[in-house]
Write an enzyme that holds these catalytic residues in place. Structure first.
Site, short mmCIF file in Angstrom:
data_model
loop_
_atom_site.label_atom_id
_atom_site.label_comp_id
_atom_site.label_asym_id
_atom_site.label_seq_id
_atom_site.Cartn_x
_atom_site.Cartn_y
_atom_site.Cartn_z
N ASP A 105 32.60 -16.85 -12.47
CA ASP A 105 31.77 -17.32 -11.62
C ASP A 105 31.88 -18.98 -12.10
OD1 ASP A 105 30.36 -15.56 -10.57
OD2 ASP A 105 28.75 -15.56 -11.69
N LYS A 127 30.77 -19.90 -6.61
CA LYS A 127 30.13 -20.29 -5.46
C LYS A 127 29.30 -21.82 -5.92
CE LYS A 127 28.97 -15.49 -4.53
NZ LYS A 127 27.71 -14.47 -4.38
N MET A 234 18.28 -22.38 -9.18
CA MET A 234 18.99 -22.67 -7.76
C MET A 234 18.21 -23.29 -6.85
SD MET A 234 21.22 -19.13 -7.17
CE MET A 234 19.81 -17.82 -7.83
#
Length: 312
Positions: A105, A127, A234
């Site tokens: 990641d 991402k 997030m």
């Protein structure tokens, strides 16, 4: 013992012994155990050396086996923690040492990738907000395909695989394909990052519980009192709407808020404010992800909390 011509072993005093046994330790790896046996003349010294070697195998990326074709591959979903390599578990180090492929990641301990053996292939599926170059279903397929090819695969994830990390989806995809899969818990950023900023998410007299959500969740049904801590992952891009929704659903506009960027790393930065001010403060300071947002009275325990400025 000498008169009867028998070996005498005394682990507490080497001077009275005529024989010594090795100090032993077994390190478990996916390719089988590695046995350490250390002799050093002095039993106490042998034990000390054994412990140090075991610690190295447990906390350093050491190619513990030769990478050879396996009859069947495996997948390990490894929680890498919020970014500090020192927060990796011993099991995580064991698996990284024996992996053929690491699927990584963007978050988590990226520095560890530079110390992997050259034989390890790294597949970057990181991402960024609004940009997912490798969709989740393709990540699932990568894990299955690599294991089907006989490889040992570590899926190195930020935080904990099962805390808003889609680890459950990856495990199910592997199990449906008949792939052996192991889940290694990691230190979740939802707890570790506030702690690194001096914020306990529960504290006697201030907070009796906490909820972890993403910045994309509906927040209306959550407890609205300052004594219930809200941790938002997030949530940087949605911070203005998140704070507005919380106020609309009953949270006091003066409720303390902290935004912790790059937690548990040397670049950690904390921005504090209230529900009514934090969005503007974050914008003015150029706050960027990755960051953890903490809402609740516990924020006042942070060394970065200022009064009365934070209430304005």
């Amino acid at each position: 013992c000498s008169a009867r011509r028998l070996w005498c072993i005394n682990a507490t005093d080497r001077r009275t012994a005529t024989a010594h046994v090795p100090a032993r330790h077994r390190v478990q790896t996916p390719d089988g155990p590695i046995d350490l046996a250390v002799t050093a003349g002095d039993p106490r010294r042998a034990v000390s050396i054994r412990n140090r070697l075991a610690e190295v195998l447990a906390t350093e990326i050491v190619p513990a086996t030769t990478h050879r074709p396996r009859q069947s591959g495996w997948v390990a979903l490894v929680g890498g923690g919020p970014g500090d390599e020192g927060l990796l578990t011993q099991r995580a180090y064991h698996l990284l040492s024996t992996a053929d492929v690491v699927v990584a990641d963007r978050l988590g301990p990226r520095s560890i990738l530079d110390r992997l053996p050259q034989t390890v292939r790294v597949i970057d599926v990181g991402k960024t907000p609004g940009h997912h170059p490798v969709p989740q279903h393709e990540i699932n397929q990568i894990l299955v395909d690599e294991a089907a090819a006989g490889h040992g695969v570590v899926r190195l994830k930020g935080g904990d695989p099962y805390v808003l990390g889609r680890g459950g989806e990856e495990r199910l995809a592997c199990e449906r394909a008949g792939v052996e899969v192991e889940v290694v818990p990691g230190v979740t950023s939802a707890v570790a990052v506030p702690a690194a900023a001096g914020i306990p998410i529960t504290h006697r007299g201030l907070s009796r519980g906490f909820t972890v959500v993403t910045g994309h969740d509906q927040l209306g049904a959550l407890p609205s009192g300052d004594d219930h801590t809200l941790v938002v992952l997030m949530g940087v891009t949605t911070l203005p709407t998140t704070t507005a929704d919380l106020i609309m659903n009953g949270r006091d506009a003066r409720c303390p808020v902290a935004v912790i960027e790059r937690g548990c790393t040397p670049e950690q930065r904390v921005t504090v404010g209230t529900l009514s001010t934090i969005a503007d403060r974050a914008r003015d300071r150029g706050v960027e992800s990755p960051a953890v947002v903490v809402v609740g009275a516990v924020v006042t325990l942070s060394p970065d909390w200022t009064i009365p400025a934070a209430h304005t």
